[in-house]
Design an enzyme around this catalytic site. Structure first.
Site, PDB file in Angstrom:
ATOM      1  N   SER A 141      16.301 -17.101 -19.997  1.00  0.00           N
ATOM      2  CA  SER A 141      17.422 -17.623 -19.207  1.00  0.00           C
ATOM      3  C   SER A 141      18.403 -18.166 -20.415  1.00  0.00           C
ATOM      4  CB  SER A 141      16.944 -18.718 -18.278  1.00  0.00           C
ATOM      5  OG  SER A 141      18.030 -19.336 -17.766  1.00  0.00           O
ATOM      6  N   TYR A 154      12.065 -26.388 -16.934  1.00  0.00           N
ATOM      7  CA  TYR A 154      12.460 -25.122 -16.705  1.00  0.00           C
ATOM      8  C   TYR A 154      13.312 -24.698 -18.150  1.00  0.00           C
ATOM      9  CZ  TYR A 154      14.637 -20.861 -15.117  1.00  0.00           C
ATOM     10  OH  TYR A 154      15.090 -19.637 -14.826  1.00  0.00           O
TER      11      TYR A 154
HETATM   12  N1  NAP Z   1      18.316 -16.108 -10.603  1.00  0.00           N
HETATM   13  C1  NAP Z   1      18.772 -16.396 -11.811  1.00  0.00           C
HETATM   14  O1  NAP Z   1      19.709 -17.073 -11.570  1.00  0.00           O
HETATM   15  C2  NAP Z   1      18.088 -16.614 -12.928  1.00  0.00           C
HETATM   16  C3  NAP Z   1      18.558 -16.807 -14.143  1.00  0.00           C
HETATM   17  C4  NAP Z   1      17.690 -16.602 -15.296  1.00  0.00           C
HETATM   18  C5  NAP Z   1      16.499 -16.351 -15.509  1.00  0.00           C
HETATM   19  N2  NAP Z   1      15.918 -16.013 -14.086  1.00  0.00           N
HETATM   20  C6  NAP Z   1      14.577 -15.751 -14.322  1.00  0.00           C
HETATM   21  O2  NAP Z   1      14.413 -14.396 -13.713  1.00  0.00           O
HETATM   22  C7  NAP Z   1      13.116 -14.381 -13.196  1.00  0.00           C
HETATM   23  C8  NAP Z   1      12.811 -13.761 -11.878  1.00  0.00           C
HETATM   24  O3  NAP Z   1      13.622 -14.552 -10.941  1.00  0.00           O
HETATM   25  P1  NAP Z   1      14.523 -14.228  -9.689  1.00  0.00           P
HETATM   26  O4  NAP Z   1      16.000 -14.603  -9.823  1.00  0.00           O
HETATM   27  O5  NAP Z   1      14.471 -12.685  -9.534  1.00  0.00           O
HETATM   28  O6  NAP Z   1      13.945 -15.075  -8.719  1.00  0.00           O
HETATM   29  P2  NAP Z   1      13.225 -14.963  -7.269  1.00  0.00           P
HETATM   30  O7  NAP Z   1      14.110 -13.752  -6.606  1.00  0.00           O
HETATM   31  O8  NAP Z   1      12.999 -16.066  -6.922  1.00  0.00           O
HETATM   32  O9  NAP Z   1      11.819 -13.845  -7.888  1.00  0.00           O
HETATM   33  C9  NAP Z   1      10.935 -14.667  -8.393  1.00  0.00           C
HETATM   34  C10 NAP Z   1       9.725 -13.900  -8.587  1.00  0.00           C
HETATM   35  O10 NAP Z   1       8.430 -14.545  -9.146  1.00  0.00           O
HETATM   36  C11 NAP Z   1       7.509 -14.412  -8.247  1.00  0.00           C
HETATM   37  N3  NAP Z   1       6.481 -15.503  -8.420  1.00  0.00           N
HETATM   38  C12 NAP Z   1       7.157 -16.850  -8.368  1.00  0.00           C
HETATM   39  N4  NAP Z   1       5.748 -17.470  -8.370  1.00  0.00           N
HETATM   40  C13 NAP Z   1       4.550 -16.898  -8.695  1.00  0.00           C
HETATM   41  C14 NAP Z   1       3.402 -16.963  -8.723  1.00  0.00           C
HETATM   42  N5  NAP Z   1       2.873 -18.117  -8.729  1.00  0.00           N
HETATM   43  N6  NAP Z   1       2.572 -15.996  -8.967  1.00  0.00           N
HETATM   44  C15 NAP Z   1       3.175 -14.629  -8.942  1.00  0.00           C
HETATM   45  N7  NAP Z   1       4.460 -14.183  -8.601  1.00  0.00           N
HETATM   46  C16 NAP Z   1       5.353 -15.518  -8.619  1.00  0.00           C
HETATM   47  C17 NAP Z   1       7.963 -14.100  -6.688  1.00  0.00           C
HETATM   48  O11 NAP Z   1       6.888 -13.438  -5.988  1.00  0.00           O
HETATM   49  P3  NAP Z   1       6.127 -14.147  -5.043  1.00  0.00           P
HETATM   50  O12 NAP Z   1       6.871 -15.301  -4.325  1.00  0.00           O
HETATM   51  O13 NAP Z   1       5.996 -13.070  -3.902  1.00  0.00           O
HETATM   52  O14 NAP Z   1       4.855 -14.527  -5.602  1.00  0.00           O
HETATM   53  C18 NAP Z   1       9.346 -13.315  -7.106  1.00  0.00           C
HETATM   54  O15 NAP Z   1       8.777 -11.911  -7.164  1.00  0.00           O
HETATM   55  C19 NAP Z   1      12.473 -15.648 -13.341  1.00  0.00           C
HETATM   56  O16 NAP Z   1      11.658 -15.487 -14.492  1.00  0.00           O
HETATM   57  C20 NAP Z   1      13.591 -16.508 -13.467  1.00  0.00           C
HETATM   58  O17 NAP Z   1      13.096 -17.633 -14.142  1.00  0.00           O
HETATM   59  C21 NAP Z   1      16.600 -16.153 -12.983  1.00  0.00           C
END
Ligand code: NAP
Length: 261
Positions: A141, A154
């Site tokens: 990120s 984070y």
């Molecule tokens: N959205 C943003 O603005 C942003 C920006 C930069 C980086 N990111 C990064 O991108 C990645 C994906 O995030 P996203 O934006 O797609 O958010 P999201 O829609 O909330 O997806 C997060 C995913 O992680 C899984 N997850 C969370 N806790 C978990 C656990 N304990 N065990 C297994 N799986 C788990 C969730 O699945 P379940 O809940 O079904 O387990 C879900 O599939 C993350 O690493 C986040 O830090 C996001």
């Protein structure tokens, strides 16, 4: 149906960026192993992708904050036939003041964002290095560069993802293994839940656009990808400054003169 490009194991495939990776990789000819806690979401995506692209799609329910579940996924990475790619997308942001009760959530976040990502990367790295082929994609990120209040854990976890992935890439360079770290800005997903996002709407990118951009970068051989960084010179300047800093503290073991009494 085209010939398979091998299995890609995608964590966090039940929503957002991980679900978008799953769809784009199936479209490109990969079979899939989808990992997350919400099995119903994984099954529904798997059905959809089998129908659309005719690929083999398996699902694995795993809580990556839970060591036995991580070990189960490590085992799949080590022994499942024809795994060619790992995408570490699972992650969460335990955001909020360090002194609030929510601070307890930081440990759980580090288990997923740091520990699980590390263990799965190393399991894949071992197999891919032996095979002299394979790709690991880790999602960092831009917050790695923003050690701001309420995001200490984070931000630190994503700085870890950046450094760990780069070091792994350096280590595996001779083995024909690719390690890409993707550094998104704000992305539309379920990441912020029902909490207000700290970023204005115009800064957000769709998950699919983020993934398409990162996959183009991968094809171009870009191992650190900032999908929305318009001028790459800004990153090059950080790298140059980092080199200068390393040079600066590689001159002597003596304390710097400014600390003399
Ligand atoms: N959205 C943003 O603005 C942003 C920006 C930069 C980086 N990111 C990064 O991108 C990645 C994906 O995030 P996203 O934006 O797609 O958010 P999201 O829609 O909330 O997806 C997060 C995913 O992680 C899984 N997850 C969370 N806790 C978990 C656990 N304990 N065990 C297994 N799986 C788990 C969730 O699945 P379940 O809940 O079904 O387990 C879900 O599939 C993350 O690493 C986040 O830090 C996001």
């Amino acid at each position: 149906m085209s010939q398979s490009k091998g299995f890609a194991l995608v964590t966090g495939a039940s929503s957002g960026i991980g679900a978008a990776y799953a769809a784009r990789l199936a479209e490109r000819g990969h079979d899939l192993i989808l990992v997350a806690r919400r099995l119903d979401r994984l099954e529904s995506l798997a059905d959809q992708l089998r129908g659309l692209y005719g690929r083999t799609v398996e699902t694995v329910q795993a809580d990556l904050a839970n060591e036995p579940d991580v070990a189960q996924v490590e085992n799949i990475l080590s022994s499942h036939p024809n795994v060619q790619m790992l995408v570490n997308c699972a992650g969460l942001g335990a955001l909020g003041p360090a002194t609030s009760p929510a601070a307890a959530a930081v440990g759980g976040m580090l288990k997923v964002n740091v520990l699980a990502l590390t263990q799965l990367s190393l399991a894949a790295a071992k197999r891919f290095a032996a095979a002299k082929s394979g790709t690991i994609i880790n999602i960092g990120s831009v917050v790695a560069f923003m050690p701001v209040a309420s995001a200490g854990g984070y931000s630190g976890s994503k700085a870890y993802v950046l450094n760990f992935s780069r070091a792994l890439q350096a280590e595996l360079a001779e083995s024909n293994v690719t390690v890409q770290v993707v550094m998104p800005g704000p992305v539309r997903s379920e990441f912020f839940g029902d909490k207000p996002s700290p970023f204005p709407e115009h800064l957000f990118m769709d998950s699919e656009m983020l993934v398409d951009t990162a996959l183009i970068a991968l094809e171009q051989g870009e191992m650190v990808c900032f999908p929305n960084l318009q001028e790459i010179e800004a990153w090059q300047a950080v790298e140059a400054a980092r080199g200068g800093l390393v040079k600066g503290f590689s001159q002597t073991g003596k304390p710097a003169p400014r600390y003399s009494k």
